[in-house]
Design a protein around this motif. Structure first.
Motif, PDB file in Angstrom:
ATOM      1  N   GLN A 286      43.668  39.926  46.979  1.00 56.71           N
ATOM      2  CA  GLN A 286      42.465  40.306  46.240  1.00 56.71           C
ATOM      3  C   GLN A 286      41.323  39.342  46.510  1.00 56.71           C
ATOM      4  N   SER A 401      35.778  39.274  40.293  1.00 53.10           N
ATOM      5  CA  SER A 401      37.135  39.654  40.683  1.00 53.10           C
ATOM      6  C   SER A 401      37.780  38.576  41.541  1.00 53.10           C
ATOM      7  N   ALA A 405      41.088  36.267  40.393  1.00 55.09           N
ATOM      8  CA  ALA A 405      42.339  36.409  41.150  1.00 55.09           C
ATOM      9  C   ALA A 405      43.047  35.082  41.338  1.00 55.09           C
ATOM     10  N   HIS A 492      42.076  45.807  44.537  1.00 52.05           N
ATOM     11  CA  HIS A 492      42.997  46.030  43.428  1.00 52.05           C
ATOM     12  C   HIS A 492      42.337  46.967  42.422  1.00 52.05           C
ATOM     13  N   VAL A 496      40.784  42.640  37.330  1.00 50.99           N
ATOM     14  CA  VAL A 496      41.697  41.563  37.691  1.00 50.99           C
ATOM     15  C   VAL A 496      41.716  40.542  36.559  1.00 50.99           C
ATOM     16  N   LEU A 503      49.122  39.532  41.503  1.00 56.32           N
ATOM     17  CA  LEU A 503      48.295  38.897  42.530  1.00 56.32           C
ATOM     18  C   LEU A 503      48.875  37.584  42.979  1.00 56.32           C
TER      19      LEU A 503
END
Length: 510
Positions: A286, A401, A405, A492, A496, A503
């Motif tokens: 990700q 995001s 992650a 993804h 997230v 992840l």
């Protein structure tokens, strides 16, 4: 003030004022990345240089910025947040004054100021993102990164507009600006930085936990030589004094040596127990995908932003103010939409936003391929604004995001890695588009003898040749948007969550 607004020393502080100070200061620094785009014709006239040389004001900024960003992870971990910010803000003020005061007979002095500014921004910009990760909870990460979008997205976007307005207005104050209107561009940022520098002593706090990390001199040298030589080779591509992409001395050799040092730097980081820059963050899919997509959105944005003011002024004959006003709605739109897109991310995630954003960016870029010498300005403004709308939908959700992650303690490495990739690729794009535009214009230029036979036809063919160069540059930006749309499908689904087990499993856990 939130009850959670305490620094690492367990002392309360105003999170609002902290964020306000760093946003304003970093905004003033990031403005300098693109604000000279509108001023390139003015710089060319005053310093008696060509377009490729004037473009060094941007490429050298990106070069120095790209060298510093990998170092930012070490700096933010080693040194107290407050002291690091105060040092960086002071450095930025010095760099801006050097460029402001540069004599028109010394282009090198002007570039030295630009390099010092870039070093400061190379510290403050990634540091801002790490700070936001630490002072905002995970469920508000999107909104927090939306605030950073006011800097990362809006500042480069509004730079050409602001400088265009300043250039047009500064003629009334020529004596105050030392009779060179481009100097006025530095006055407002210097005033903002001076104020925030003073406020830093009052409102900034240490919010990032420090560790007694050792400076690995070998990594520092490898990183500096690698990214420095590679980016230096790129800056030489567009220099009219050299031979372009085939110039062995100034492009190929430094580029190849730079790549060599980058490779051994990356290899060394993987061998170290406590790496200078932990590139293992790219093992998280990700994070890797979002980093590529953020880079593509920036490349697509800069590709148009850097070339459009020159097209408007040199081919369309617009003043700096008129060309800046043409871009103003788009610059404002990205500032308005970035916090909104960040808030939407907090509810739905980045995948859908990225797909829609890249699709809008793709569609809005197509008309640029058909811009002519008489294309209505309103038409240009509408499609430029649509592009900025799409970029806003992409950039901040993807940034949130990417940071979510990774575990929080990897925020500095993640931010540095993310921004290093983005800056290197952006520098490549600036050099590529500058050289492509110039080379195509030169290739299609009419023969010199035509000027004596029919000066009107000579002028028209010269304009047509330049227009072909811009069209190719716009087509390259279109390709970046298309590639982003394709790769967005790898994201993804959904939001997230920080340290999402799925992840982390992708890189073998913690």
């Amino acid at each position: 003030m939130s009850a959670k607004s305490v620094d690492i020393h367990n002392k309360r502080y105003s999170r609002f004022m902290f964020v306000l100070v760093i946003l304003f200061a970093t905004f003033a620094g990031m403005l300098m990345q693109t604000s000279l785009g509108t001023a390139l014709p003015t710089l060319m006239d005053d310093f008696h240089i060509n377009l490729a040389t004037a473009q060094e004001a941007t490429t050298w900024f990106l070069l120095a910025n790209g060298i510093m960003i990998p170092v930012s992870a070490y700096l933010s971990t080693k040194f107290p947040t407050k002291k690091l910010y105060i040092f960086a803000f002071g450095l930025l003020l010095v760099g801006q004054f050097i460029s402001y005061s540069a004599p028109v007979t010394n282009w090198t002095w002007f570039l030295i100021g630009r390099i010092i500014q870039a070093i400061s921004v190379g510290i403050t910009m990634p540091l801002m993102q790490v700070v936001l990760v630490y002072i905002f909870p995970a469920e508000k990460r999107g909104a927090a990164m939306g605030l950073s979008g006011l800097v990362i997205g809006m500042a480069p976007a509004i730079g050409p507009t602001l400088s265009g307005w300043i250039l047009d207005s500064s003629h009334s104050f020529a004596s105050f600006t030392l009779s060179n209107s481009w100097r006025s561009i530095f006055l407002l940022p210097m005033a903002v930085i001076a104020l925030t520098f003073l406020l830093s002593f009052i409102f900034l706090r240490d919010v990032i936990p420090n560790q007694p990390v050792h400076l690995d001199f070998r990594s520092l040298v490898q990183s500096t030589l690698g990214f420095g030589l590679f980016l230096w080779g790129l800056t030489n591509v567009a220099n009219a004094n050299y031979g372009g992409w085939t110039d062995m001395t100034h492009v190929i050799i430094p580029g190849a040596v730079g790549i060599f040092f980058i490779i051994i730097f990356l290899w060394h980081q993987l061998e170290m127990r406590h790496p200078f820059l932990d590139i293992r963050v790219f093992a998280v899919k990700q994070f890797s995908v979002t980093t590529v997509l953020i880079s593509l959105s920036m490349m697509a944005m800069i590709g148009i932003e850097m070339m459009l003011p020159t097209y408007l002024q040199q081919l369309r004959g617009l003043s700096p103010l008129s060309s800046g006003l043409t871009l103003l709605p788009g610059a404002l739109l990205i500032g308005i939409m970035s916090p909104i897109a960040g808030a939407v991310y907090d509810r739905s995630g980045a995948k859908r936003l990225a797909r829609v954003g890249f699709l809008i960016l793709l569609i809005a870029t197509i008309p640029f391929l058909f811009f002519g010498l008489n294309t209505p300005r309103d038409f240009i403004t509408v499609f430029y604004s649509l592009r900025m709308f799409g970029i806003a939908m992409v950039m901040m959700p993807l940034t949130a995001s990417a940071m979510s992650a990774l575990p929080k303690e990897k925020a500095a490495d993640g931010t540095a890695s993310n921004n290093t990739v983005r800056q290197v690729l952006t520098a490549m794009v600036v050099s590529l588009l500058s050289s492509v535009t110039q080379n195509i214009a030169n290739t299609n230029a009419p023969v010199a003898s035509l000027k004596q036979q029919n000066i009107f036809e000579f002028g028209q063919r010269t304009l047509d040749a330049s227009l072909k160069g811009f069209h190719v540059s716009f087509a390259i930006s279109l390709f970046f948007a298309l590639l982003g749309l394709i790769l967005a499908g790898m994201l993804h689904s959904g939001k997230v969550i920080e340290q999402d087990p799925d992840l982390l499993d992708e890189k073998g856990g913690n």
